[in-house]
Structure formats: C-alpha cells, structure tokens
Design a protein around this motif. Structure first.
Motif, short mmCIF file in Angstrom:
data_model
loop_
_atom_site.label_atom_id
_atom_site.label_comp_id
_atom_site.label_asym_id
_atom_site.label_seq_id
_atom_site.Cartn_x
_atom_site.Cartn_y
_atom_site.Cartn_z
N ILE A 128 -27.82 -23.32 -65.68
CA ILE A 128 -27.57 -22.21 -65.46
C ILE A 128 -26.95 -21.10 -66.45
O ILE A 128 -26.82 -20.06 -66.23
N LYS A 161 -28.49 -17.65 -66.90
CA LYS A 161 -27.93 -16.00 -67.14
C LYS A 161 -28.23 -15.51 -68.06
O LYS A 161 -28.25 -14.60 -68.76
N TYR A 164 -31.19 -13.32 -68.58
CA TYR A 164 -31.51 -12.25 -68.22
C TYR A 164 -31.29 -11.18 -68.81
O TYR A 164 -30.90 -10.29 -68.36
N GLN A 165 -29.82 -11.77 -69.09
CA GLN A 165 -28.55 -10.83 -69.44
C GLN A 165 -28.81 -9.58 -70.76
O GLN A 165 -29.85 -8.84 -71.13
N ARG A 166 -29.91 -11.29 -71.75
CA ARG A 166 -31.03 -10.48 -72.88
C ARG A 166 -31.71 -9.90 -73.27
O ARG A 166 -31.68 -9.07 -73.38
N VAL A 194 -32.63 -7.42 -70.37
CA VAL A 194 -31.80 -6.20 -69.47
C VAL A 194 -31.16 -5.28 -71.12
O VAL A 194 -31.91 -4.45 -71.12
N GLU A 199 -30.90 -15.11 -57.43
CA GLU A 199 -30.37 -15.56 -59.39
C GLU A 199 -30.65 -13.84 -59.58
O GLU A 199 -29.85 -13.40 -60.29
N GLU A 245 -32.21 -11.21 -58.04
CA GLU A 245 -32.10 -10.28 -57.26
C GLU A 245 -31.87 -8.85 -57.62
O GLU A 245 -31.84 -7.73 -56.97
N PHE A 246 -30.60 -8.63 -58.17
CA PHE A 246 -30.35 -7.79 -58.59
C PHE A 246 -30.61 -6.87 -59.90
O PHE A 246 -30.72 -6.18 -59.75
N LEU A 247 -31.40 -7.73 -60.24
CA LEU A 247 -32.22 -7.51 -61.32
C LEU A 247 -33.25 -6.39 -61.27
O LEU A 247 -33.78 -5.62 -61.74
N LEU A 248 -34.09 -7.35 -60.35
CA LEU A 248 -35.28 -6.49 -59.90
C LEU A 248 -35.35 -5.08 -59.20
O LEU A 248 -34.41 -4.94 -58.14
#
Lengths: 299, 142
Positions: free
Chosen positions: A170, A174, A177-179, A181, A200, A202-205
């Motif tokens: 995990i 994390k 996905y931070q990278r 963005v 995990e 859903e708010f990134l999309l």
C-alpha cells in the motif's frame, strides 16, 4: 475552469464503434468513448471485460473494426509515430532484466525522441534504485518505481497504465499515485488507468468508464456520478417507500438496509434515510451485477 | 486509507483541509500557499478537485490567485475565514450539538460546572508541569 472550452474539439482519444473479435468471441461490441485533455480516466471491469483489448487498440497493438483516433492519428497504422507522444505501462510489463539501470536509461535516450535522460535520473534519486543496479536484482516495488520513472521522463500527451500497481504494497501504491500527480499531470495531458483497487484512486479520477462483456455500462465524470447515484441508509420505517423508487442495488448490513438509486432526486432520497455518496466499488457491484446495463435511464 | 467521508462532495472536504491549514498556520500574504499539484499529490485527489476547492476560497475572498506565482492568502483571510467558519459552526454543527444536549437533558448549569471542572484540571496540570520543569531545570543546573 478555462481548460474545458479549449479541449472540446481536441480530444486525445476518440473511439467510435470500436469492435474486436477473436474468432467467434466478440471482445469489444462497438464501444464509443473519448478522452479530453487534463483528465484522469479510470477504466474498470471484470477480468475478460475487454479492458486490455481496448487499450491495445488505442496503442496500435492490435487491429480492430470501427474508428479510433489517438492524437488525431489512426493508431494501428501509425504506431511508431504515436509512441513518441504516448507512454504505457502494461500489466505484464517487463523491462530487459539483463541490463543495468543506467544502460536502460541510455537505451531509452537513444531510441525515444521525447525521453529526458536527466529527468529520469532525478526521479530515481528519490528512490532506493541505484543506476548501477542490475534490473533483475530489483524488487517488485522497485521495478514499478523504475518503470514509472521511465515513463514520467517521456514527454507524453497520454499515459496508459494497465494495472500499474499490481502486487505492490500500500505504501508503494500511494507513492506511485502521488508521483503521478506531482510529476506528470498537467492541463494538456491525460491518463487512462485500469485497476482492480479502484477505491484507492476514486478521488484521483476525473472520469470513470465501466466495461462489461465488451460493452460500456457507465461513462461519466465523477461529478456527474455523485449527482446521479445516491446511496441511502434506509430508515426501517420507509423500506416500502424506498423500494418504490426502484433501487438498482440493495444490501443488508448488520440489519441496516442500504440502497443505491439511479437518478432519484436528492430531496426524495434524503427523505428515505441517511444520504451518502456511493463508492466506486459499491457502484461497480451495483451496475455489474444487474442483468441489463444502466444506460437506458441515464442522462 | 479512507480519509474522506462519503456524505460531502470531495471538493468541500478538500476545501476544509485547506481552511484548517490556513487557520492553523502562521501564513502571511507574502508566501504562496501549497500549489494545486502539491495538495493533489498529498491527498491523492485529482487536480481539478483542488482547483475547484481553491476557486471557492477565491470567491470567499480568502485566497488570491496571482498570475504565474500561485495562490496567496488575502489581507483579511483570517477574519473572513473565522467569520465563515463561525457561521458554519452555528448553522451546521451547533443545532446538532444542541439537540444532543437536549436529549441528554443537560442544563446550562451542568455544562458550566463541567467547563469549570475541566478548566481547573487544565490549570492543575499546567502547574504540575511547571514545578516538574523547575525541578528538572534545577537538576540540570546542579
């Protein structure tokens, strides 16, 4: 937001009637979708729903029926050209194991017109990966980081990630996905992600596409999804009333009935109990278990 | 992993995080607030959501967008925010708390007594800490 008007007529991806069959098996049944710039699309579906086939068609890795344009070009005939502007991590990604990391960077620099060697090196500084390491000696998490560093160093307009975090713990997921963005996202680039761990991100999309048996069941911005679907923890005295609103999904959890409604007005839903937003995974179960798609009463 | 609730739109929740950040911080008008990208990355939300959150703070007059430089606190940011948050508390949270107080049958006297008790305890603690610190300091001096 000013980027919306500008992107209306310059979608990165445009697919109309995309169809693909292997022998008698129809994998994609003529799907339509488009991806504008500045967005992060999630492509979600069961195994065998056609996600990877759709991606392969966009990347020019397979022929197909229908019309597909990626950055204005037909992908199958223009694959080499397109690859200058697209980056891709496949779920079966394999980097050449016999090379050292530094050799891989050299190779990328020599063969890819839009590869930024220095940027890749910078990105790797933040990881435990040494340029001198042999690729075959890297752990699974490190391989994913290396792969991400390489695609981030490509000045691409479209980044396609097919199960990019499979098998990662995990913390790594994390960080991954931070990278994404921080180092990649901008107004004129887009990302298409497939993943099973959809909660995990859903708010990134910004947008979501559900694919089921080669058909699109849902294609919507996250904002519209929140507006269209409501999840209600039903007041026990209002069960009958709630059923009349034709929930698309009902489950009972510790004696509490939870229903998901499609297109029921907020005031009505609120009246039936405690209103909340359905998570993507709840929606997935709700829409994918239904005998027929949700499209008929959409929009 | 679940850091968001599912009863409020996500941009409202992100906005609340930014507000908390501003209220907690000693931010001034000269240094930029965290960029959209930083916040998006930190919370793993898409940048459009953060843009929307900032936009609504711009509309409130709390944040100013300076072209090419980023987001900055406005001159009256704290005053506006405090007023906004107080309003928010009195309209949104207070009625619920009030209802709870009523359902628990607590009187104003009970509440004030409890308040005094807790204040006393706090002062006691502070006193003890002070004497302990003094003792420690004394030891160190020796």
């Amino acid at each position: 937001m000013n980027n919306i008007a500008a992107t209306e007529n310059e979608n990165i991806v445009e697919a109309q009637g995309l169809r693909k069959k292997f022998g008698a098996n129809i994998v994609l049944k003529g799907i339509d979708f488009s991806i504008p710039t500045g967005r992060i699309y999630g492509l979600v579906g069961h195994n065998g729903a056609g996600k990877t086939t759709a991606i392969n068609a966009l990347l020019g890795l397979t022929n197909y029926e229908g019309k597909v344009r990626v950055l204005g070009r037909e992908p199958f005939a223009n694959r080499a050209e397109l690859m200058a502007d697209i980056a891709f991590i496949s779920d079966v990604a394999s980097l050449p194991r016999f090379l050292k990391v530094s050799e891989l960077l050299d190779l990328m620099g020599d063969t890819h017109p839009n590869f930024n060697f220095e940027k890749a090196r910078e990105l790797l500084l933040d990881t435990d990966i040494s340029l001198r390491s042999k690729i075959k000696s890297l752990s699974k998490g490190m391989l994913a980081q290396l792969h991400l560093a390489i695609v981030m160093a490509i000045d691409a307009k479209l980044l396609v990630l097919d199960e990019p975090t499979l098998g990662l713990d995990i913390t790594f997921r994390k960080k991954f996905y931070q990278r994404l963005v921080e180092d990649y996202m901008s107004e004129n680039r887009s990302v298409l992600i497939t993943t099973h761990q959809v909660d995990e991100i859903e708010f990134l999309l910004t947008d979501l596409i559900f694919l089921r048996n080669g058909e699109i069941v849902l294609d919507s911005t996250m904002e519209n999804i929140a507006r269209r679907f409501s999840q209600v923890f039903i007041d026990p005295n209002k069960l009958e009333q709630a059923r009349q609103q034709k929930p698309i999904y009902t489950r009972v959890q510790l004696g509490q009935t939870i229903m998901i409604f499609d297109g029921v007005e907020q005031e009505i839903a609120q009246n039936l109990g405690t209103l909340s937003t359905a998570s993507v995974s709840d929606l997935f179960v709700a829409l994918m278990e239904r005998p027929s798609g949700a499209m008929e009463n959409s929009k | 992993m679940k850091i968001w609730n599912d009863t409020q739109p996500i941009f409202i929740q992100v906005r609340q995080r930014i507000i908390d950040l501003i209220l907690a911080g000693t931010g001034d008008t000269k240094n930029p607030l965290p960029s959209i990208r930083q916040i998006a990355s930190e919370f793993s939300v898409n940048p459009l959501t953060v843009t929307k959150s900032y936009q609504s703070l711009v509309e409130l007059g709390v944040v100013e967008k300076r072209r090419g430089l980023g987001m900055f606190l406005s001159k009256d940011a704290r005053t506006i925010l405090l007023a906004h948050e107080r309003d928010n508390f009195l309209n949104e949270q207070w009625p619920r708390i009030l209802a709870q107080i009523k359902s628990l049958d607590l009187s104003l006297k009970d509440l004030m007594q409890e308040n005094a008790k807790q204040e006393n305890a706090k002062q006691e603690n502070a006193k003890q800490e002070n004497t302990m610190n003094e003792q420690n300091n004394g030891k160190q001096a020796k």
